[in-house]
Design an enzyme around this catalytic site. Structure first.
Site, short mmCIF file in Angstrom:
data_model
loop_
_atom_site.label_atom_id
_atom_site.label_comp_id
_atom_site.label_asym_id
_atom_site.label_seq_id
_atom_site.Cartn_x
_atom_site.Cartn_y
_atom_site.Cartn_z
N ASP A 344 -1.04 8.44 5.20
CA ASP A 344 -2.44 8.84 5.30
C ASP A 344 -2.99 9.25 3.93
O ASP A 344 -2.26 9.77 3.08
CB ASP A 344 -2.56 10.03 6.27
N GLU A 399 -3.02 3.75 4.02
CA GLU A 399 -4.44 3.93 4.35
C GLU A 399 -5.20 4.08 3.04
O GLU A 399 -5.30 5.16 2.48
CB GLU A 399 -4.65 5.17 5.23
#
Length: 755
Positions: A344, A399
């Site tokens: 992330d 991401e």
């Protein structure tokens, strides 16, 4: 070392993209930094593999008849281990500090049993330079709990070391790595219908079978690492080695992963190494007591604080930070059998500006400059190298919204080493169209450009919507399309309104074209496969701590007279089609038509030809479609089939024969630069995939359509008709077909079809 450094002067990435050579100094610097760090770890720690076993050294471990606890806290002047085992009095359990700032204590077993019992509370107590004593949860703690009966109760560290009879033992091997991941993104806590937090075991028993039935091959689990604030969606991590206790124990999570493996599902974990919770009493931030950055997990000053996320930022150059984060990855992979990770917030890690108020135009100077955080990149290179060495079949996803080149090229080529990046521009385009553009103003070329605008030497995971698109303040795609009519118009016992007809049709088209054209893998968030209404909103003060929007209403798709079943059936069929034809892993992707007037997109992906008609009301009879190979084509998947809530206007038992176009080998004489063509019926707001019949054996490739109509026990048959109608020269079906929850889409045998 000298030999290796000399060889980095020409990296393989320059052959892939010659424009990168302009930034040769940058790449040489960062690859040398990586090699230098790797060599230092090999020299002082015995290599990355040994270095990443930090969780066996730090935290609380049992070794040779004693309990040993280690903690890195160089800012501490004195330290003690306290807990229920010593009535929170650390006077007899003082710790010693070495020259590296690591505190340790060895406590002998009592009567053959550990002095610190399993499942008992513990904390690290230390005195910092200001003279004050503070209590903190051990940084490497493997379990942390709170008193749910008390509002805002702080977390306590819990020593997790169950006896052998209580430890979960894995029974099933990891499934093989698929050519293309079809990922089901899920949040365990909100996975139930009731307004409450669900458990790992409930998810394993109730939700995993649904995921398998919809033909996904990978599950991506959010919010696994402990986070004290539930509404953070798991992204403000407080305890990096601890399983989120809201949903159960570490053994319960192991059961979930093992159950997924038994179903042939690989499991990825959302890992948050881009930042850490700002919490002091129960988070890693509690170890920052004003010391300099070299003695802290985080940078000091503004560099150590993310202004938008209100969280702390790691100092990736610190030796113990590298040990902590690399060991964290290995811990989850080794102890819980995760098959990979979704990293992330990678954009925040890549740049000193963290992507805040920064637009990326694709100019390479935006990626390779003094704004680039080389410390973070070196950490990610080490992490990806380590993960692929430990588990060659690992799947590691980044991401990243910036589109940094070579992010997804191997480390030994000069890349950062990820396997995939998320194609984050795609959902933004769909949301923009649904909110701001009338259907007739949708641009076919703009849609195609968004879906295909990627570096083809680096793999992408495409998605129309993830959890991000439906969090509070926004809506799911289905709800954007149908809004309040989803409350009253989804019953199949009454005719569908124009809004519902449009909504279901576009829901299918948007997700299918995203899968087929948008990348090398596909992702869907839990519930969106059947058009889950509304949005996601975790319990918080602003909604009076309500769980109403923090759950999944499975009854909507399970109720046979509701139209949600149609969208779910199409999702099943999309995945079955990819499973059969493996078009996501094919390098063949050719867009032959983007007709703005007709609102039609035609492209080939792998062995399939796709026709998307986005026009609101125009049916095209005998629409000419370009293709590569000559022969006979048939319907493989049709969004307009009755089983998918369509109108059954496309015939599934029709043979589409090709005609040659122009001169062989002269593209400019071909039709849309394709050497052959065939004609189809294309109703408005429909998408149809066609496959080429194997003429040599005079039988269908594995036979028939994925799912086109009549339901038979256990599978969907090809034939949807007993009566026929001729429309525009093409034979079509009039016989009704219907949906069925839990249906399985397969290809019928070829000999049966030839009958």
């Amino acid at each position: 070392m000298v030999t290796v450094v000399e060889e980095v002067d020409h990296l393989p990435i320059y052959d892939l993209d010659p424009k990168l050579e302009e930034f040769k100094d940058h790449f040489n610097y960062r690859i040398k930094r990586y090699l230098d760090q790797k060599c230092l770890i090999e020299k002082h720690e015995g290599g990355l593999e040994e270095f990443s076993k930090g969780y066996l050294k730090f935290g609380i471990n049992t070794v040779d008849g004693a309990t040993i606890y280690r903690e890195w806290a160089p800012a501490a002047q004195e330290a003690q281990l306290i807990g229920e085992f010593n009535n929170w009095n650390g006077a007899k359990h003082k710790m010693e500090k070495d020259k590296f700032g690591i505190w340790s204590i060895k406590i002998s077993h009592v009567n053959g049993k550990p002095a610190i019992p399993h499942n008992s509370k513990v904390k690290f107590r230390f005195r910092h330079g200001g003279g004050a004593w503070v209590d903190r949860i051990p940084a490497w703690i493997r379990y942390a709990t709170f008193d749910a009966s008390k509002f805002g109760a702080p977390y306590d560290g819990v020593h997790w070391d169950p006896p052998a009879c209580e430890r979960y033992v894995f029974k099933h091997p990891r499934p093989p790595k698929p050519d293309a991941p079809r990922i089901y993104e899920a949040h365990v806590g909100m996975s139930g219908e009731e307004p409450e937090v669900r458990t790992y075991r409930e998810f394993a028993d109730n939700v995993l079978p649904r995921i398998r039935a919809n033909n996904y091959n990978t599950v991506q689990l959010m919010a696994i690492m402990e986070h004290s604030y539930y509404a953070s969606f798991g992204y403000h991590v407080t305890n990096f080695f601890a399983v989120s206790s809201r949903s159960g124990t570490p053994e319960d999570l192991k059961y979930l992963v093992d159950k997924a493996h038994s179903l042939g599902l690989r499991v990825l974990m959302d890992v948050v190494h881009s930042h850490a919770s700002n919490n002091v009493t129960d988070g890693l931030n509690g170890y920052d007591v004003g010391q300099n950055t070299h003695e802290s997990y985080f940078h000091t000053g503004d560099r150590g604080y993310h202004k938008l996320w209100d969280s702390r930022l790691f100092n990736y150059a610190n030796w113990e930070v590298l040990r902590f984060l690399l060991s964290n990855l290995r811990y989850w992979m080794d102890e819980f059998m995760f098959d990979g990770f979704r990293f992330d917030g990678v954009t925040s890690m890549l740049y000193h500006h963290h992507g805040i108020n920064k637009g990326f135009t694709g100019n390479y100077k935006e990626y390779f400059s003094l704004d680039t955080d080389v410390d973070a990149i070196v950490y990610m290179m080490l992490a990806n190298h380590l993960m692929h060495k430990l588990l060659p079949e690992a799947t590691i996803v980044a991401e990243d919204v910036s589109g940094m080149p070579v992010l997804c090229r191997p480390v030994d080529e000069g890349g950062v080493g990820f396997d995939f990046r998320l194609a984050m521009a795609i959902p933004d385009r769909w949301i923009d169209y649904l909110k701001n553009k009338e259907d007739r103003k949708w641009s076919m070329s703009e849609i195609v450009q968004t879906l295909t605008n990627r570096r083809y030497t680096e793999k992408c995971i495409a998605y129309a919507e993830s959890h991000d698109q439906s969090i509070v303040g926004d809506k799911t795609i289905a709800f954007l399309l149908m809004d309040k009519e989803m409350y009253t118009g989804m019953s199949d016992l009454q005719p569908a309104s124009p809004t519902i007809n449009r909504g279901i049709a576009l829901q299918k088209m948007i997700h299918f074209i995203t899968m087929a054209l948008g990348g090398d893998g596909y992702l869907n968030f839990m519930g969106n496969e059947f058009g889950h209404p509304e949005w996601i909103d975790f319990p918080r003060e602003g909604n009076n701590w309500s769980y109403d929007k923090c759950r999944r209403q499975w009854s909507l798709v399970d109720t046979d007279h509701l139209r949600y079943k149609y969208m779910n059936a199409f999702d099943q069929a999309m995945n079955a089609l990819e499973e059969e034809f493996s078009f996501l892993s094919s390098s063949k992707q050719i867009v032959s038509d983007m007709n703005e007037k007709d609102k039609v997109i035609v492209f080939e992906r792998g062995d399939l030809v796709f026709v998307f008609n986005f026009h609101p009301n125009k049916t095209y009879k005998g629409y000419k479609v370009g293709c590569d190979l000559p022969g006979k084509y048939r319907v493989a998947l049709d969004s307009d089939a009755l089983v998918f809530g369509g109108h059954g206007r496309v015939g599934h038992d029709v043979d589409h024969f090709t005609s040659p176009e122009g001169m062989p080998g002269v593209p400019e004489t071909n039709f849309n630069n394709r050497p052959n063509s065939f004609k189809v019926l294309s109703p408005p707001r429909t998408c149809v995939a066609y496959y080429r019949v194997d003429e040599d054996r005079e039988e269908l490739r594995r036979g028939g359509a994925v799912a086109s109509g009549k339901i038979v026990t256990g599978y969907i048959d090809v034939e949807a008709t007993s009566g026929e109608t001729i429309s525009g020269g093409w034979k079509g079906s009039e016989k009704d077909d219907c949906g069925k929850k839990g249906m399985k889409f397969v290809f019928r045998s070829s000999d049966e079809d030839c009958k």
